[in-house]
Write an enzyme that holds these catalytic residues in place. Structure first.
Site, mmCIF file in Angstrom:
data_model
loop_
_atom_site.group_PDB
_atom_site.id
_atom_site.type_symbol
_atom_site.label_atom_id
_atom_site.label_comp_id
_atom_site.label_asym_id
_atom_site.label_seq_id
_atom_site.Cartn_x
_atom_site.Cartn_y
_atom_site.Cartn_z
ATOM 1 N N TYR A 40 12.787 13.361 -4.280
ATOM 2 C CA TYR A 40 13.282 13.193 -5.651
ATOM 3 C C TYR A 40 14.662 13.852 -5.743
ATOM 4 C CZ TYR A 40 12.826 12.243 -10.618
ATOM 5 O OH TYR A 40 13.010 11.772 -11.891
ATOM 6 N N LYS A 95 -8.378 -8.375 -5.129
ATOM 7 C CA LYS A 95 -7.414 -9.197 -4.390
ATOM 8 C C LYS A 95 -6.427 -8.297 -3.650
ATOM 9 C CE LYS A 95 -5.836 -13.385 -3.571
ATOM 10 N NZ LYS A 95 -6.291 -14.688 -4.021
#
Length: 763
Positions: A40, A95
């Site tokens: 970050y 999925k």
């Protein structure tokens, strides 16, 4: 399975230990302040600036290139219909799970709360910069066609509505092969399509692209044959409407060559099938009940070429054969779209793969002697490991050739190797093992069935069709626990101590005494032993009243093993039994470790035997053993006792079994790191081979290694698998989990089946 029990299990699966089926896992170190400052602020600014200079750098510095969005509005979910976006989320997560385990693709599932085409398209367009591809899912027709068309035109990443194209691609591959087997030509066959939704239209369109003629189609919806004068039909359906004087399914199929079912169960009768042309091709793909039952169709006509959407019949048309691998190939060349050429490439790759020699791993998984191209094998099996290399590679090549690839591949051999390495990123071996177990019918006796976790495992084994359990223990306790678990199946329960087992107990005692009377066992001793569950269960297996036995859940391994060693004979020629654990690792896939539980300090000769028995077990799982004999030294760098023992074992194996891929002594890092091995020891038999079997110098090393992998690395452990016994008898680790016991049951079933086959072949 009892309906309430299945419902409870499904809900519990999705709720525990954490809600849902997927999570986000860091791919970079995060252990220090330095790591976080790179991940970050301030370090993250550097890749941001590079992407700002050139947007294509997003693929270099972020996960976009391996990230697909599975997007739905919940308007056509599975067989559930329009249930809304939130209710569709479990399906979309599922999925995503399939993308990950079959092709290593990461997924964010996104549920959009709108039925308006413009709003849906606009939403997807605004979030598209996040993703490398878009998989549209469970969106009702005709909206799905327009949504996909617009997104493909307006986005520069692959977009595919799998409900349309997935079934079309898989069934088209099967159709190519079926037509060839039937001795017909695609451009001449007459095709009846039962169903007129998105999947049916997509299938018909793809068949036409392959060479079928539109005028040879008859398409039906719930009202009957689509007619050109029907004003309620969509423009897409009108493409397949007719003015022929037919209205019903019975009329349509007369003389037809092909029936494509994408509608509802049991609508094609045996009489209708009999009215079709010679060598009829029937793809009854409605789930769970096909348009005509497989057994009924086969009984009605012995010339039928049949496919369904079910896994318990030959020729399963399963979308998982397509979408993970199509997206894999598209992502790997950064395709801007999934075009017709790429879909055709997937069709051809699947059709061609069915004609190739089937790997033994696939034969084993499906309990087949030898699968080969023919009427019962026109499409690859979902567990075929070649899918990950063949289909993405074909799709990637088509993307490059058709000009939609922005990052072309130049080294195809390297790419194939990279694809093959993705096989190690999940627990495919467990699925293969379970599928293999379900293809055989074995009785498995559990000696501690009055322990609730053992009974839970037995319940799963029964309900999943892995085996038929025989439950040993306190009958009253078992019945109470069965009621508590909702395990209502009528399975055999035996308490060896009760009067009702007195006759069988005496028969067993007499037989055991006769076999051990010159080994210090008296008849009275034998009678006492037969009141013990482990001895009694062993006799059940010896007398072929059970096929396999499992014990040890509540006792130490040594204690549980003792009755087994006294009762069960070794395979002829085996000097000492041993054991192995199958470790399912995230990075490397399946790895076998031996001896993990039995021999504390084997000799060189015993180590050679352990390596041979483990190699046989590896082959039982459909893999070619590549064995490293592990030490703290490399190829004679130490002359101390332990490495010398391994060196002697390897010398013996090289001399007696020159075709066996085995080498050592070798340190663990050199065994597992190909570059390190090749650079330092290029003469080794293990160079350019992926080691999948590790043999250790002693029990301390083997046992500690497998338990460390399990606890620190989260590797799934299956075992210890006992090697060298004449019967399929195995011992759980103390306090084994329900999952571990289910896995070990599958091993026992496969082991029993293999032992029966070997004995049959010897006769």
């Amino acid at each position: 399975m009892h309906k309430d029990s299945k419902r409870r299990e499904a809900l519990l699966y999705h709720a525990k230990p954490a809600p849902g089926k997927i999570s986000i896992v860091p791919t970079k170190p995060t252990s220090s302040q330095r790591d976080l400052s790179l991940a970050y602020s301030p370090g993250v600014a550097e890749p941001c600036l590079e992407i700002a200079k050139d947007v294509n750098n997003v693929y270099k510095y972020t996960a976009k290139g391996n990230l697909v969005a599975v997007i739905s509005n919940g308007t056509a979910v599975l067989g559930l219909g329009d249930i809304g976006p939130e209710a569709s989320k479990p399906v979309m997560e599922g999925k995503g799970l399939l993308f990950k385990i079959f092709a290593g693709i990461d997924v964010f599932d996104i549920e959009v709360d709108t039925k308006n085409i413009d709003e849906f398209v606009e939403t997807v367009k605004r979030i598209a910069p996040t993703f490398g591809g878009i998989n549209l899912e469970d969106i009702k027709a005709p909206e799905s066609f327009e949504i996909e068309r617009r997104l493909k035109e307006e986005l520069d990443i692959p977009v595919m509505h799998d409900d349309q194209h997935g079934t079309a691609i898989i069934s088209a591959a099967a159709l190519l092969n079926a037509v060839e087997l039937a001795g017909k030509k695609l451009e001449e066959i007459e095709i009846v399509v039962s169903g007129a939704g998105s999947a049916a239209i997509a299938c018909a369109n793809l068949y036409v692209a392959l060479g079928a003629k539109k005028e040879n189609f008859l398409m039906l919806n719930s009202k009957g044959v689509l007619k050109k004068d029907n004003e309620k039909l969509s423009s897409l359906q009108l493409e397949y409407a007719t003015d022929k004087p037919v209205s019903t399914l019975a009329d349509a199929v007369k003389g037809a060559d092909v029936f494509i079912g994408l509608s509802t169960g049991d609508i094609l009768s045996a009489d209708m099938l009999l009215s079709m042309a010679d060598n009829p091709i029937v793809f009854a793909m409605a789930n769970p009940n096909p348009e005509i039952k497989y057994d009924l169709a086969i009984a009605a006509r012995n010339d039928v070429i049949m496919a369904t959407g079910r896994s318990d019949h030959p020729n399963q048309v399963n979308n998982v054969l397509g979408f993970p691998y199509i997206f894999r190939g598209a992502l790997d060349v950064r395709a801007t779209k999934i075009n017709e050429e790429m879909k055709m490439a997937a069709v051809r790759a699947l059709a061609d793969l069915a004609k190739e020699t089937v790997p033994e791993q696939v034969n084993i998984a499906y309990g087949e002697t030898k699968l080969s191209f023919g009427r019962e094998y026109i499409i690859p099996k979902p567990f075929d490991p070649r899918l990950i290399t063949e289909v993405p590679l074909a799709v990637a090549k088509a993307a490059i050739d058709s000009g939609v690839a922005t990052s072309p591949i130049t080294d195809w051999d390297k790419y194939r190797d990279e694809l093959a390495d993705r096989l190690g990123n999940d627990n495919k071996m467990v699925r293969l093992l379970m599928n293999r177990a379900k293809t055989t019918s074995q009785k498995v006796v559990y000696t501690e069935a009055d322990q609730i976790n053992v009974l839970k495992a037995a319940q799963i084994v029964y309900e999943e069709g892995i085996a038929t359990p025989i439950l040993l223990g306190n009958k009253k306790v078992i019945l109470e626990l069965k009621e508590e678990l909702g395990f209502h199946a009528d399975v055999e329960i035996i308490d060896p101590k009760t009067d009702e087992e007195a006759e069988r107990r005496e028969i067993f005692a007499q037989k055991f005494w006769k076999s051990r009377e010159r080994h210090g066992v008296t008849l009275n001793d034998a009678r006492k032993m037969m009141r013990d569950r482990s001895y009694f269960a062993s006799m059940l297996v010896l007398e072929e009243q059970a096929d396999a036995m499992l014990s040890g859940y509540s006792r130490s391994y040594r204690t549980a093993l003792k009755p087994v060693l006294e009762m069960i004979p070794k395979i002829q020629g085996v000097r000492k039994i041993s054991s192995a654990n199958l470790m399912l690792t995230q990075k490397r896939g399946p790895v076998f470790l031996a001896d993990t539980a039995i021999n504390p300090d084997p000799t060189a000769e015993e180590l050679a035997d352990i390596a041979l028995m483990t190699a046989t077990t590896v082959k039982m799982f459909g893999m070619e053993p590549v064995t490293a004999m592990i030490s703290y030294s490399n190829f004679g760098s130490s002359n101390l006792e332990s490495p010398r023992k391994i060196q002697k074992a390897v010398e013996s194996l090289h001399e007696r079994y020159p075709d066996l891929i085995v080498d050592g002594d070798i340190q663990m890092d050199f065994a597992l790191n190909q570059e390190l091995l090749k650079e330092n020891f290029p003469f080794s038999k293990l160079v350019n081979r992926k080691v999948n079997t590790l043999i250790f110098a002693n029990l301390d090393a083997a046992n500690s290694t497998y338990k460390m992998l399990k606890e620190l690395n989260g590797a799934t452990s299956i075992g210890p698998i006992i090697l060298g016994l004449d019967k399929a008898v195995h011992v759980f680790q103390l306090g084994a989990s329900v999952e571990e016991m289910v896995n070990m049951t599958a091993v026992a079933v496969v082991d029993a089946d293999e032992k029966k086959k070997r004995k049959k072949n010897k006769k």
